[in-house]
Each structure stands twice: as C-alpha cells, then as structure tokens.
Design a protein around this motif. Sequence first.
Motif, PDB file in Angstrom:
ATOM      1  N   THR A 119      25.904  50.472  42.181  1.00  0.00           N
ATOM      2  CA  THR A 119      24.816  49.790  41.323  1.00  0.00           C
ATOM      3  C   THR A 119      23.690  50.996  41.283  1.00  0.00           C
ATOM      4  O   THR A 119      23.297  51.706  42.382  1.00  0.00           O
ATOM      5  CB  THR A 119      24.164  48.546  42.315  1.00  0.00           C
ATOM      6  OG1 THR A 119      24.887  47.353  42.362  1.00  0.00           O
ATOM      7  CG2 THR A 119      22.731  48.171  41.428  1.00  0.00           C
ATOM      8  N   VAL A 120      23.307  51.149  40.012  1.00  0.00           N
ATOM      9  CA  VAL A 120      22.436  52.431  39.995  1.00  0.00           C
ATOM     10  C   VAL A 120      21.493  52.219  38.929  1.00  0.00           C
ATOM     11  O   VAL A 120      21.502  50.698  38.246  1.00  0.00           O
ATOM     12  CB  VAL A 120      23.207  53.656  39.284  1.00  0.00           C
ATOM     13  CG1 VAL A 120      24.293  54.115  40.239  1.00  0.00           C
ATOM     14  CG2 VAL A 120      23.800  53.183  37.993  1.00  0.00           C
ATOM     15  N   PHE A 147      29.545  61.422  44.315  1.00  0.00           N
ATOM     16  CA  PHE A 147      30.849  61.306  43.641  1.00  0.00           C
ATOM     17  C   PHE A 147      30.949  62.564  42.241  1.00  0.00           C
ATOM     18  O   PHE A 147      29.939  63.066  42.244  1.00  0.00           O
ATOM     19  CB  PHE A 147      31.002  60.052  42.897  1.00  0.00           C
ATOM     20  CG  PHE A 147      31.171  58.782  43.639  1.00  0.00           C
ATOM     21  CD1 PHE A 147      32.597  58.530  44.419  1.00  0.00           C
ATOM     22  CD2 PHE A 147      30.189  58.278  44.380  1.00  0.00           C
ATOM     23  CE1 PHE A 147      32.655  57.485  45.386  1.00  0.00           C
ATOM     24  CE2 PHE A 147      30.327  57.177  45.083  1.00  0.00           C
ATOM     25  CZ  PHE A 147      31.306  56.811  45.698  1.00  0.00           C
ATOM     26  N   GLN A 148      32.233  62.712  41.978  1.00  0.00           N
ATOM     27  CA  GLN A 148      32.324  63.680  40.954  1.00  0.00           C
ATOM     28  C   GLN A 148      31.769  63.481  39.518  1.00  0.00           C
ATOM     29  O   GLN A 148      31.400  64.140  38.687  1.00  0.00           O
ATOM     30  CB  GLN A 148      33.858  64.316  40.947  1.00  0.00           C
ATOM     31  CG  GLN A 148      33.896  65.152  42.477  1.00  0.00           C
ATOM     32  CD  GLN A 148      35.177  65.667  42.328  1.00  0.00           C
ATOM     33  OE1 GLN A 148      36.110  65.513  41.420  1.00  0.00           O
ATOM     34  NE2 GLN A 148      35.605  66.274  43.526  1.00  0.00           N
ATOM     35  N   THR A 149      32.328  62.029  39.283  1.00  0.00           N
ATOM     36  CA  THR A 149      32.260  61.626  37.776  1.00  0.00           C
ATOM     37  C   THR A 149      32.237  59.945  37.986  1.00  0.00           C
ATOM     38  O   THR A 149      32.139  59.579  39.088  1.00  0.00           O
ATOM     39  CB  THR A 149      33.669  62.062  37.019  1.00  0.00           C
ATOM     40  OG1 THR A 149      33.210  61.777  35.754  1.00  0.00           O
ATOM     41  CG2 THR A 149      34.596  61.233  37.441  1.00  0.00           C
ATOM     42  N   GLY A 150      31.709  59.498  36.862  1.00  0.00           N
ATOM     43  CA  GLY A 150      31.644  57.899  36.763  1.00  0.00           C
ATOM     44  C   GLY A 150      31.466  57.539  35.199  1.00  0.00           C
ATOM     45  O   GLY A 150      31.490  58.123  34.358  1.00  0.00           O
ATOM     46  N   LYS A 151      31.661  56.187  35.150  1.00  0.00           N
ATOM     47  CA  LYS A 151      31.675  55.630  33.930  1.00  0.00           C
ATOM     48  C   LYS A 151      30.783  54.316  33.899  1.00  0.00           C
ATOM     49  O   LYS A 151      30.901  53.748  34.897  1.00  0.00           O
ATOM     50  CB  LYS A 151      33.263  55.244  33.475  1.00  0.00           C
ATOM     51  CG  LYS A 151      34.211  56.379  33.305  1.00  0.00           C
ATOM     52  CD  LYS A 151      35.276  55.973  32.866  1.00  0.00           C
ATOM     53  CE  LYS A 151      36.219  57.041  32.487  1.00  0.00           C
ATOM     54  NZ  LYS A 151      37.336  56.971  31.431  1.00  0.00           N
ATOM     55  N   SER A 152      30.256  54.152  32.735  1.00  0.00           N
ATOM     56  CA  SER A 152      29.176  52.779  32.750  1.00  0.00           C
ATOM     57  C   SER A 152      30.003  51.720  32.657  1.00  0.00           C
ATOM     58  O   SER A 152      30.863  51.485  31.943  1.00  0.00           O
ATOM     59  CB  SER A 152      28.342  53.206  31.601  1.00  0.00           C
ATOM     60  OG  SER A 152      27.673  52.332  31.496  1.00  0.00           O
ATOM     61  N   VAL A 183      21.540  52.493  32.707  1.00  0.00           N
ATOM     62  CA  VAL A 183      22.935  52.189  33.253  1.00  0.00           C
ATOM     63  C   VAL A 183      22.630  51.464  34.702  1.00  0.00           C
ATOM     64  O   VAL A 183      21.876  51.873  35.293  1.00  0.00           O
ATOM     65  CB  VAL A 183      23.926  53.536  33.680  1.00  0.00           C
ATOM     66  CG1 VAL A 183      25.026  52.947  34.168  1.00  0.00           C
ATOM     67  CG2 VAL A 183      24.107  53.935  32.316  1.00  0.00           C
ATOM     68  N   THR A 184      22.994  50.217  34.872  1.00  0.00           N
ATOM     69  CA  THR A 184      22.792  49.380  35.955  1.00  0.00           C
ATOM     70  C   THR A 184      23.931  49.271  36.966  1.00  0.00           C
ATOM     71  O   THR A 184      23.662  49.192  38.249  1.00  0.00           O
ATOM     72  CB  THR A 184      22.437  47.941  35.695  1.00  0.00           C
ATOM     73  OG1 THR A 184      23.355  47.533  34.908  1.00  0.00           O
ATOM     74  CG2 THR A 184      21.087  47.885  34.658  1.00  0.00           C
ATOM     75  N   ARG A 185      25.198  49.531  36.394  1.00  0.00           N
ATOM     76  CA  ARG A 185      26.329  49.573  37.288  1.00  0.00           C
ATOM     77  C   ARG A 185      27.476  50.610  36.707  1.00  0.00           C
ATOM     78  O   ARG A 185      27.567  50.830  35.703  1.00  0.00           O
ATOM     79  CB  ARG A 185      27.081  48.108  37.363  1.00  0.00           C
ATOM     80  CG  ARG A 185      26.387  47.277  38.410  1.00  0.00           C
ATOM     81  CD  ARG A 185      27.250  46.123  38.481  1.00  0.00           C
ATOM     82  NE  ARG A 185      28.202  45.438  37.518  1.00  0.00           N
ATOM     83  CZ  ARG A 185      29.142  44.831  37.841  1.00  0.00           C
ATOM     84  NH1 ARG A 185      29.722  44.517  38.973  1.00  0.00           N
ATOM     85  NH2 ARG A 185      29.920  44.459  36.562  1.00  0.00           N
ATOM     86  N   ALA A 186      28.090  51.447  37.750  1.00  0.00           N
ATOM     87  CA  ALA A 186      28.855  52.346  37.060  1.00  0.00           C
ATOM     88  C   ALA A 186      30.203  52.211  38.223  1.00  0.00           C
ATOM     89  O   ALA A 186      29.940  52.097  39.394  1.00  0.00           O
ATOM     90  CB  ALA A 186      28.272  53.537  37.123  1.00  0.00           C
ATOM     91  N   VAL A 187      31.269  52.784  37.651  1.00  0.00           N
ATOM     92  CA  VAL A 187      32.323  53.112  38.638  1.00  0.00           C
ATOM     93  C   VAL A 187      32.387  54.569  38.655  1.00  0.00           C
ATOM     94  O   VAL A 187      32.577  55.238  37.813  1.00  0.00           O
ATOM     95  CB  VAL A 187      33.998  52.617  37.535  1.00  0.00           C
ATOM     96  CG1 VAL A 187      35.120  53.141  38.501  1.00  0.00           C
ATOM     97  CG2 VAL A 187      33.864  51.245  37.302  1.00  0.00           C
ATOM     98  N   CYS A 188      32.481  55.006  40.102  1.00  0.00           N
ATOM     99  CA  CYS A 188      32.148  56.424  40.334  1.00  0.00           C
ATOM    100  C   CYS A 188      33.205  56.767  41.240  1.00  0.00           C
ATOM    101  O   CYS A 188      33.993  56.225  41.824  1.00  0.00           O
ATOM    102  CB  CYS A 188      31.109  56.450  41.528  1.00  0.00           C
ATOM    103  SG  CYS A 188      29.522  56.120  40.650  1.00  0.00           S
ATOM    104  N   GLN A 189      33.907  58.081  41.135  1.00  0.00           N
ATOM    105  CA  GLN A 189      35.153  58.473  41.370  1.00  0.00           C
ATOM    106  C   GLN A 189      34.648  60.002  42.238  1.00  0.00           C
ATOM    107  O   GLN A 189      33.855  60.577  41.859  1.00  0.00           O
ATOM    108  CB  GLN A 189      36.070  58.997  40.714  1.00  0.00           C
ATOM    109  CG  GLN A 189      37.059  57.732  40.252  1.00  0.00           C
ATOM    110  CD  GLN A 189      38.128  58.084  39.413  1.00  0.00           C
ATOM    111  OE1 GLN A 189      38.050  58.926  38.326  1.00  0.00           O
ATOM    112  NE2 GLN A 189      39.262  57.485  39.562  1.00  0.00           N
TER     113      GLN A 189
END
Length: 189
Positions: A119-120, A147-152, A183-189
């Motif tokens: 959650t961001v 994390f290194q990267t993320g997607k919304s 952006v309220t939620r993201a998938v982070c790697q």
Amino acid sequence: MISHPEILEACSFATIARAVVAACALCLAATASAQDLRPPGDIPSQQPSEPAANPPPNSGSTPGFVDTIGHWLNEGTTRFKSDLQGAQATFDQLGKETRDAAKDATDAVVGLPNARIVTVRERCAVAQNGAPDCQAAAAAACRGKGFQTGKSLDTQSEHKCPAQVLLKGRAPSDAECPTEIFVTRAVCQ
C-alpha cells in the motif's frame, strides 16, 4: 457494461404476455357479439308436459376459451421459468469465470520471485502526452520501500482545491481545482 440478452428477453416476454392476454380478451368480446342468432322459428319449443331433454354429450372434446387460456398461460410460465434458469446459468458461469480469472491473477503475482503487494500513496506525474504516468509513480514508490521495480495496481483521483475557492460557495472550475491521481497499491519486486 455487460449485456444479458436472457434477462432482456424475460422482461420483454412479460410485456408480450400482457399484450396477448389483452388481445385475446378483445377477440372474445368481438366474437361474443358477432355470434349468429337463430330466428325464433328455428328454436324448438318445449311443451310444459314434455320433460326437458338432456343436451347431447360433447362428442368432440373441443377445449373452451378458459382451457385454451390456461394452456397458453402454462406454456408461457414454463417458457419464462426456463428463460430464468438460463439467465441464472449464465450468471453462474460468469461468476465462475471471474473467480477463475482472479485466482489466476493472484497465482501469477504470488509466483513472481520476491513480489509483494504494498500500500503506497505516490502522486502520478503528468507525462508529455498529458496523461498521468502512474507506472513511474509505482516504480518510485516501490524503490522507496526497498524494492527494485514496481507496477501500479490501484489508483485514486482527487480534486485539489484551495480553501479560498471552496469558501466562495460556487462551483469551482477545472483550472482552479486540478485533478491529481495517486497510486494507492503496487506490486513491488
């Protein structure tokens, strides 16, 4: 919007059924007034001393008006019931497909190595084409979490109005209250 022709057919069936019942009632009234009347000479007279003869039995079992309407209504309700069952089956299939798609998406996210849904709240900057760049905002938010990267995954839009504009008691213009997207939620790697 998803269209369900089965539901529309069921709704129009009720309207058609009412129209047909009204038409049948009109036909009944018209035929009742148009029946041939026999001249008085053709009507057999009964003498008071003669016993009344029993009417001849109905040899050809022709259904009456009430029987015909009852049969028609039974067919209509059967057809309506089958249409409703078809619509229910369609809804059940749609629900199953939706559950399967959500499960597949969840499995895909879980299958990513070191992936997390976080959650961001990161503001999407305006790109060169004028659209919000939420992909860059999600990547920045994920980097901020280590994390290194993320997607919304989810976004939220808000109107940012200064207090003095709101205190005027009139509807603000778009220039006075710009829309910001976060952006309220993201998938982070």
